[in-house]
Design a protein around this motif. Sequence first.
Motif, mmCIF file in Angstrom:
data_model
loop_
_atom_site.group_PDB
_atom_site.id
_atom_site.type_symbol
_atom_site.label_atom_id
_atom_site.label_comp_id
_atom_site.label_asym_id
_atom_site.label_seq_id
_atom_site.Cartn_x
_atom_site.Cartn_y
_atom_site.Cartn_z
ATOM 1 N N TYR A 120 12.467 -12.722 -36.023
ATOM 2 C CA TYR A 120 11.831 -13.054 -34.745
ATOM 3 C C TYR A 120 10.775 -14.154 -34.941
ATOM 4 O O TYR A 120 10.671 -15.084 -34.134
ATOM 5 C CB TYR A 120 11.163 -11.821 -34.142
ATOM 6 C CG TYR A 120 12.117 -10.781 -33.616
ATOM 7 C CD1 TYR A 120 13.416 -11.129 -33.239
ATOM 8 C CD2 TYR A 120 11.735 -9.451 -33.489
ATOM 9 C CE1 TYR A 120 14.304 -10.181 -32.756
ATOM 10 C CE2 TYR A 120 12.621 -8.490 -33.005
ATOM 11 C CZ TYR A 120 13.899 -8.867 -32.643
ATOM 12 O OH TYR A 120 14.766 -7.928 -32.164
ATOM 13 N N VAL A 121 10.000 -14.027 -36.001
ATOM 14 C CA VAL A 121 8.965 -15.026 -36.289
ATOM 15 C C VAL A 121 9.602 -16.383 -36.588
ATOM 16 O O VAL A 121 9.100 -17.431 -36.165
ATOM 17 C CB VAL A 121 8.082 -14.568 -37.461
ATOM 18 C CG1 VAL A 121 7.122 -15.682 -37.882
ATOM 19 C CG2 VAL A 121 7.298 -13.319 -37.084
ATOM 20 N N GLU A 122 10.723 -16.364 -37.309
ATOM 21 C CA GLU A 122 11.407 -17.615 -37.629
ATOM 22 C C GLU A 122 11.955 -18.280 -36.377
ATOM 23 O O GLU A 122 11.903 -19.511 -36.237
ATOM 24 C CB GLU A 122 12.535 -17.360 -38.624
ATOM 25 C CG GLU A 122 13.095 -18.621 -39.257
ATOM 26 C CD GLU A 122 12.037 -19.391 -40.035
ATOM 27 O OE1 GLU A 122 11.988 -20.637 -39.874
ATOM 28 O OE2 GLU A 122 11.262 -18.773 -40.781
ATOM 29 N N VAL A 123 12.470 -17.482 -35.446
ATOM 30 C CA VAL A 123 12.944 -18.033 -34.166
ATOM 31 C C VAL A 123 11.781 -18.646 -33.398
ATOM 32 O O VAL A 123 11.913 -19.722 -32.794
ATOM 33 C CB VAL A 123 13.633 -16.942 -33.323
ATOM 34 C CG1 VAL A 123 13.922 -17.459 -31.922
ATOM 35 C CG2 VAL A 123 14.927 -16.488 -33.986
ATOM 36 N N ARG A 124 10.628 -17.984 -33.436
ATOM 37 C CA ARG A 124 9.451 -18.534 -32.756
ATOM 38 C C ARG A 124 9.055 -19.876 -33.374
ATOM 39 O O ARG A 124 8.751 -20.843 -32.660
ATOM 40 C CB ARG A 124 8.279 -17.558 -32.850
ATOM 41 C CG ARG A 124 7.059 -17.980 -32.037
ATOM 42 C CD ARG A 124 5.782 -17.412 -32.624
ATOM 43 N NE ARG A 124 5.485 -18.021 -33.907
ATOM 44 C CZ ARG A 124 4.562 -17.565 -34.748
ATOM 45 N NH1 ARG A 124 3.882 -16.478 -34.458
ATOM 46 N NH2 ARG A 124 4.340 -18.186 -35.898
ATOM 47 N N ARG A 125 9.082 -19.960 -34.699
ATOM 48 C CA ARG A 125 8.750 -21.221 -35.368
ATOM 49 C C ARG A 125 9.749 -22.313 -34.995
ATOM 50 O O ARG A 125 9.379 -23.478 -34.799
ATOM 51 C CB ARG A 125 8.743 -21.009 -36.881
ATOM 52 C CG ARG A 125 7.581 -20.165 -37.390
ATOM 53 C CD ARG A 125 7.755 -19.837 -38.855
ATOM 54 N NE ARG A 125 6.645 -19.050 -39.372
ATOM 55 C CZ ARG A 125 6.674 -18.379 -40.509
ATOM 56 N NH1 ARG A 125 7.771 -18.406 -41.266
ATOM 57 N NH2 ARG A 125 5.616 -17.684 -40.910
ATOM 58 N N TRP A 126 11.014 -21.923 -34.885
ATOM 59 C CA TRP A 126 12.039 -22.893 -34.504
ATOM 60 C C TRP A 126 11.778 -23.412 -33.101
ATOM 61 O O TRP A 126 11.895 -24.623 -32.847
ATOM 62 C CB TRP A 126 13.407 -22.223 -34.596
ATOM 63 C CG TRP A 126 14.535 -23.049 -34.062
ATOM 64 C CD1 TRP A 126 15.152 -24.095 -34.693
ATOM 65 C CD2 TRP A 126 15.180 -22.914 -32.789
ATOM 66 N NE1 TRP A 126 16.144 -24.613 -33.891
ATOM 67 C CE2 TRP A 126 16.183 -23.908 -32.720
ATOM 68 C CE3 TRP A 126 15.015 -22.036 -31.713
ATOM 69 C CZ2 TRP A 126 17.010 -24.051 -31.609
ATOM 70 C CZ3 TRP A 126 15.833 -22.182 -30.600
ATOM 71 C CH2 TRP A 126 16.816 -23.176 -30.560
ATOM 72 N N LEU A 127 11.409 -22.522 -32.190
ATOM 73 C CA LEU A 127 11.098 -22.945 -30.828
ATOM 74 C C LEU A 127 9.904 -23.896 -30.810
ATOM 75 O O LEU A 127 9.882 -24.868 -30.045
ATOM 76 C CB LEU A 127 10.806 -21.723 -29.956
ATOM 77 C CG LEU A 127 12.009 -20.836 -29.614
ATOM 78 C CD1 LEU A 127 11.539 -19.544 -28.956
ATOM 79 C CD2 LEU A 127 12.977 -21.576 -28.702
ATOM 80 N N GLU A 128 8.915 -23.623 -31.647
ATOM 81 C CA GLU A 128 7.745 -24.499 -31.722
ATOM 82 C C GLU A 128 8.122 -25.870 -32.265
ATOM 83 O O GLU A 128 7.691 -26.904 -31.749
ATOM 84 C CB GLU A 128 6.677 -23.849 -32.606
ATOM 85 C CG GLU A 128 6.072 -22.590 -32.020
ATOM 86 C CD GLU A 128 5.146 -21.882 -32.993
ATOM 87 O OE1 GLU A 128 4.458 -20.944 -32.578
ATOM 88 O OE2 GLU A 128 5.107 -22.275 -34.194
ATOM 89 N N ARG A 204 2.972 -23.272 -26.722
ATOM 90 C CA ARG A 204 4.432 -23.294 -26.879
ATOM 91 C C ARG A 204 4.835 -23.937 -28.195
ATOM 92 O O ARG A 204 5.857 -23.578 -28.800
ATOM 93 C CB ARG A 204 5.026 -24.059 -25.696
ATOM 94 C CG ARG A 204 6.455 -24.539 -25.844
ATOM 95 C CD ARG A 204 7.434 -23.415 -25.673
ATOM 96 N NE ARG A 204 8.794 -23.918 -25.617
ATOM 97 C CZ ARG A 204 9.515 -24.308 -26.663
ATOM 98 N NH1 ARG A 204 9.001 -24.250 -27.881
ATOM 99 N NH2 ARG A 204 10.766 -24.748 -26.504
ATOM 100 N N GLY A 206 2.842 -23.932 -30.901
ATOM 101 C CA GLY A 206 2.079 -23.353 -31.995
ATOM 102 C C GLY A 206 0.797 -24.094 -32.313
ATOM 103 O O GLY A 206 0.187 -23.868 -33.362
#
Length: 240
Positions: A120-128, A204, A206
């Motif tokens: 989940y954290v990696e997906v968030r980083r990808w979105l950022e 959005r 980061g």
Amino acid sequence: MTELVAEFALVVEGRELGGDVSRGASAARVYKQLTKQRSANATSGVLFGAEGAQQRHDGKWWQSESDTWDLLARLYEQRQQRRDVAMDDNMDASTDDDATLSDFVRAQDLLERDGQLAEYVEVRRWLEDTAREFQPVETRKGYLFYTRRSIRTQDTADSNAMSDTTQLVTDIDPDASSRQRRDIAIEDHEYTTSLLRTLFEYVRRGRMSDAMALCVESDEPWRAASMKGGLFWRDPQLED
């Protein structure tokens, strides 16, 4: 398109492609680079009119394709790292009982032990990382500048002028509008809307430090305090 399909096939077959695959890079990373290059080619020498619009559309499409392969590569590598960690005898060691560690270290320990949360954290980083560029609002000193000026005008003007501002707040604080059920000046309302949009865009991506700095520079430090409350506390001296 035929050429790209052939290049993809080379990766699937495990052949060398410009040296990338031979050095052990994941296929997803190679696909990402191939589609990214397609995006760059599609937008190079963009023309005007309908043809130019089609080129820009193709460039965005290939960029989205590249971003998707990037996400797959990240998740692939995340799972590969977990498999490697699972072979470590120290994997089950937990920091839960160590009262001297910061919240940040505890969160890092949890991410190492909870594979789904780590993804989940990696997906968030990808979105950022894949968020597009945006134009931030300009910094404006003086909280509710136009509302403040209207209040001063109301205190000194005649009754006709007063009638134009009676719907405005009479106090200058963040809760005045909801407490008094009155409005702020339209110019201040428009700036606040733009400010909040910019804060969202920073978060959005980061960029929390940029968001908090904008709040302080715009004389709205309480917004920065609220955002800072969502960050992990850490003390590097305790982590050494």
